[in-house]
Design a protein around this motif. Structure first.
Motif: not given
Length: 498
Positions: A269-272, A258-264, A237-238, A142-147
């Motif tokens: 690569h993970v959520v979509k 840097m954080m913005e780029r990794r969030y995107e 994830l960093t 379910g944690e993936w759904l919350l993403d």
């Protein structure tokens, strides 16, 4: 929210996937059933019990195709998606039946196909239906759904929402170290891998602390921070949300950039891929909810669970699939919200548990227009670990449940060894669920109420071992006992076997 989760390119790929699924379905009719829930809600146990009861002639009186005798053969088959791990049914059911131990929790996506041969209920349908249906059960955390809501948020929105939650209630103390570290480093300082790693580790520690049993908070994205798998240590994830971001865009070469780029990158690569390859292909969905745990932990946990379920339901595309619409985009046309562990209560409280679960999702369901036939709420126990009894206490008959507490569970100072059975009065849930939510909305922690104020009920929930199953004369184990599993199956699958 759902239309905002994807780009035109993503929608095109989803449409192509659905076209391929539809073509395959003409030859081999299939329904894809998503099974999810937040940590320890019982996803693995639900799937194992459902399959075991189907394969072993379990008592399923409310599942009409079985009750009427129209199902002639049931079997497991190889799953169609070779790149998706198989749900290890045999290992999980062995743990339940042979070892009387609960199987390991879901840590990643997995899949299992079970096929039923059946006779259609109407003669007209028999002319056009092959009388065979495969159920592809897709198990995911379910944690993936919350993403998924993150797809509609940029880094600034994600940071503001996360930091705002971090200042509330119990979270305020748990988040202090991470927020102090972020403030000391500063968003506009030069990007630095060491600083990024320290922030990510501190943020992850905060999320894990929120999830601990004694707090049981639910709204904790990003989900992969709690179950990274093979992504652990990767740049995706960093990263960490940052507090008090100044107006404007992130300076080039800054920690913020840097954080913005990794969030995107996390979203890309993970959520979509999860959304496109798995979630967008589901036909039916069950969301398992451990409402008893949240009630036991107090108003803040209950309020947080309500928010998490609102975020979950906002991800669904409610509506009825037509032949044309399902060619291009699937709609999950039936969603079941199941409050698990009903066997931890006497049956007199089961309807009260259902009302609490309905109250948890009522506001979100109204917002997205999913109600009536498309949404069902029920209390169930995928595996019934207790039996009911009555004991005399001070001249009164007291309804209790009897079971074997897991080793280490404590009741009134007594620590159990995992072998001794005991009778427990779990307490009574309130008849009116609004009482719980009135307390949750006015108090971050449990409190002693005055005569004019509502209070949280005193409940006594412990974890029980799975039941001991007797063998038949032929040496076969009886099917796993349950509460309302058949009712859940009828809602999710009955119309597809009509």
């Amino acid at each position: 929210m759902a239309p905002m989760l994807t780009s035109l390119k993503d929608d095109t790929l989803i449409a192509l996937d659905n076209l391929a699924d539809r073509a395959a379905g003409l030859v081999h009719p299939t329904v894809r059933l998503g099974v999810t829930g937040l940590s320890r809600a019982g996803k693995t146990v639900f799937i194992s019990s459902l399959v075991h009861n189907l394969l072993n002639g379990g008592r399923l009186p409310l599942f009409e195709p079985i009750r009427s005798g129209r199902v002639s053969k049931i079997r497991l088959e190889p799953q169609p998606d070779d790149a998706v791990p198989r749900f290890q049914y045999e290992d999980h059911i062995a743990a339940l039946v042979r070892d009387r131990a609960w199987p390991d929790s879901t840590r990643a996506i997995s899949q299992l196909r079970i096929t039923l041969d059946y006779e259609c209920a109407s003669g007209w349908n028999r002319l056009f239906s092959p009388g065979r249906l495969s159920i592809d059960i897709v198990d995911y955390p379910g944690e993936w759904l919350l993403d998924l809501p993150l797809l509609a948020q940029d880094f600034r929105q994600f940071s503001e929402a996360t930091v705002r939650r971090a200042h509330e209630g119990t979270r305020a103390a748990l988040s202090r170290e991470w927020l102090d570290l972020a403030a000391s480093i500063g968003a506009e300082t030069a990007e630095d891998e060491g600083a990024a790693r320290r922030l990510a580790e501190s943020f992850t520690a905060y999320l894990k602390a929120c999830k601990e049993d004694d707090r049981s908070l639910s709204t904790l994205p990003p989900g992969r921070f709690l179950m990274p798998g093979d992504l652990e240590g990767s740049p995706a994830l960093t990263f960490s949300p940052l507090p008090d971001l100044p107006a404007g865009r992130a300076p080039k070469g800054s920690l913020w950039a840097m954080m913005e780029r990794r969030y995107e990158a996390y979203k890309t690569h993970v959520v979509k891929p999860f959304f496109r390859e798995h979630f967008a292909r589901l036909d039916r969905q069950i969301v398992l909810v451990d409402a008893l745990q949240a009630i036991n932990r107090g108003p803040e946990a209950l309020r947080d669970l309500e928010q998490a379920l609102a975020d979950v339901l906002a991800c669904f595309r409610p509506g009825v699939n037509s032949w044309i619409s399902s060619l291009l985009t699937r709609r999950i046309d039936r969603v079941l919200i199941a409050a698990t562990k009903a066997d931890h209560l006497h049956h007199e409280s089961h309807d009260r548990l259902e009302r609490i679960a309905a109250r948890l999702v009522s506001r979100a369901a109204e917002r997205i227009g999913m109600s009536g036939a498309g949404l069902e709420v029920m209390a169930l126990a995928s595996v019934r670990a207790t039996r009911e009894a009555t004991v005399n206490h001070d001249g009164h008959s007291l309804p209790v449940i009897v079971g074997t507490p897991i080793a280490g569970e404590k009741i009134n100072g007594e620590i159990f060894d995992g072998e001794k059975k005991t009778a427990i009065f779990p307490g009574d849930l309130p008849e009116n669920p609004d009482i719980l939510f009135e307390v949750a909305e006015t108090s971050p922690r449990p409190r002693v109420a005055t005569a004019a104020e509502p209070s949280m009920p005193e409940l006594n929930f412990v974890r029980f071992r799975p039941p001991h199953l007797e063998e038949t004369r032929g040496g076969l184990k009886l099917s796993v006992p349950h509460i309302r599993l058949d009712r859940a199956m009828q809602f999710l699958l009955g119309d597809r076997l009509a």
